[in-house]
Write an enzyme that holds these catalytic residues in place. Sequence first.
Site, mmCIF file in Angstrom:
data_model
loop_
_atom_site.group_PDB
_atom_site.id
_atom_site.type_symbol
_atom_site.label_atom_id
_atom_site.label_comp_id
_atom_site.label_asym_id
_atom_site.label_seq_id
_atom_site.Cartn_x
_atom_site.Cartn_y
_atom_site.Cartn_z
ATOM 1 N N LYS A 14 0.828 -1.212 0.000
ATOM 2 C CA LYS A 14 0.000 0.000 0.000
ATOM 3 C C LYS A 14 0.864 1.264 0.000
ATOM 4 C CE LYS A 14 -2.292 -1.050 3.862
ATOM 5 N NZ LYS A 14 -1.699 -2.347 4.238
ATOM 6 N N ARG A 89 -9.495 0.584 9.291
ATOM 7 C CA ARG A 89 -9.099 -0.797 9.559
ATOM 8 C C ARG A 89 -10.152 -1.526 10.385
ATOM 9 N NH1 ARG A 89 -3.162 0.206 9.147
ATOM 10 N NH2 ARG A 89 -2.029 -1.737 9.233
ATOM 11 N N ARG A 128 11.605 -6.808 5.023
ATOM 12 C CA ARG A 128 11.539 -5.361 5.243
ATOM 13 C C ARG A 128 12.057 -5.009 6.635
ATOM 14 N NH1 ARG A 128 5.747 -2.352 4.736
ATOM 15 N NH2 ARG A 128 5.465 -2.914 6.911
ATOM 16 N N ARG A 134 11.475 -1.257 12.011
ATOM 17 C CA ARG A 134 10.180 -1.351 12.676
ATOM 18 C C ARG A 134 10.109 -2.607 13.536
ATOM 19 N NH1 ARG A 134 5.277 -0.255 8.541
ATOM 20 N NH2 ARG A 134 4.241 -1.340 10.255
ATOM 21 N N ARG A 146 -0.567 -9.272 13.647
ATOM 22 C CA ARG A 146 -1.120 -8.235 12.763
ATOM 23 C C ARG A 146 -2.086 -8.858 11.750
ATOM 24 N NH1 ARG A 146 4.312 -5.644 10.848
ATOM 25 N NH2 ARG A 146 3.073 -4.236 9.553
HETATM 26 P P1 AMP Z 1 0.936 0.136 9.060
HETATM 27 O O1 AMP Z 1 2.090 1.033 8.881
HETATM 28 O O2 AMP Z 1 -0.281 0.559 8.268
HETATM 29 O O3 AMP Z 1 1.265 -1.314 8.845
HETATM 30 O O4 AMP Z 1 0.478 0.269 10.584
HETATM 31 C C1 AMP Z 1 1.348 -0.071 11.633
HETATM 32 C C2 AMP Z 1 0.584 -0.171 12.938
HETATM 33 O O5 AMP Z 1 0.001 1.094 13.246
HETATM 34 C C3 AMP Z 1 -0.587 -1.152 12.962
HETATM 35 O O6 AMP Z 1 -0.166 -2.477 13.226
HETATM 36 C C4 AMP Z 1 -1.416 -0.578 14.108
HETATM 37 O O7 AMP Z 1 -0.843 -0.870 15.367
HETATM 38 C C5 AMP Z 1 -1.263 0.916 13.880
HETATM 39 N N1 AMP Z 1 -2.305 1.430 12.967
HETATM 40 C C6 AMP Z 1 -2.119 1.983 11.734
HETATM 41 N N2 AMP Z 1 -3.287 2.326 11.187
HETATM 42 C C7 AMP Z 1 -4.252 1.992 12.092
HETATM 43 C C8 AMP Z 1 -5.669 2.064 12.102
HETATM 44 N N3 AMP Z 1 -6.346 2.561 11.060
HETATM 45 N N4 AMP Z 1 -6.314 1.603 13.196
HETATM 46 C C9 AMP Z 1 -5.651 1.114 14.248
HETATM 47 N N5 AMP Z 1 -4.324 0.975 14.298
HETATM 48 C C10 AMP Z 1 -3.618 1.415 13.228
#
Ligand code: AMP
Length: 190
Positions: A14, A89, A128, A134, A146
């Site tokens: 994404k 989400r 990654r 991360r 996740r």
């Molecule tokens: P991402 O970078 O999109 O993979 O997000 C990393 C982490 O951020 C996720 O595993 C959640 O802990 C948190 N996070 C990101 N977006 C959301 C969301 N829309 N709702 C809840 N937690 C989020």
Amino acid sequence: MINIVLFGKPGAGKGTQAEFLKGKYNLVHLSTGDIFRFNIKNETELGKLARTYMDKGDLVPDEVTIKMLQSEVEKNQDAAGFLFDGFPRTIAQAEALDVFLATKNDKITATVALEANDEILVARLLERGKTSGRPDDQDEEKIRNRYQEYNEKTAPLMDYYTKQNKFYAVDGIGSIADITERLSKVIDNL
Ligand code: AMP
């Protein structure tokens, strides 16, 4: 205005695709994950709170996430449209987004999913994690968590947007350019 939700499991690409699409369609890219990580880096209260969830691979609570997203949209009053990446989400987030956009006489135009097999994605995330720094990319157990969060809370959104006739999916496996092309075809036909 066109407002696109980029949808897909962690590691589906994404963020990578958003980098291309935002320029092509003149959209403001809002990645909730990136905004949380920015807050963690800057040691804000929001960052400290978010970190306790993110480090485990759990979703940050809806109330916190929705408030943050709305404030980011408000900061971009002149936007020609938004590219939402990693938001919504949960069903509660999607509903809140619909209500919020309606107050601005706006709406989600389409949700486009990048589809890929779990095992390919887990391998991609571990790879990654070697360079991203991360913590949630470096431990297979956190990655699996996740995916569990995704399956339980995020996957139902496919049905939510299908019922609104707004759900599209493209094959997320291939070269970056090929996938941008597939996404563009969907967006150009909206
Ligand atoms: P991402 O970078 O999109 O993979 O997000 C990393 C982490 O951020 C996720 O595993 C959640 O802990 C948190 N996070 C990101 N977006 C959301 C969301 N829309 N709702 C809840 N937690 C989020």
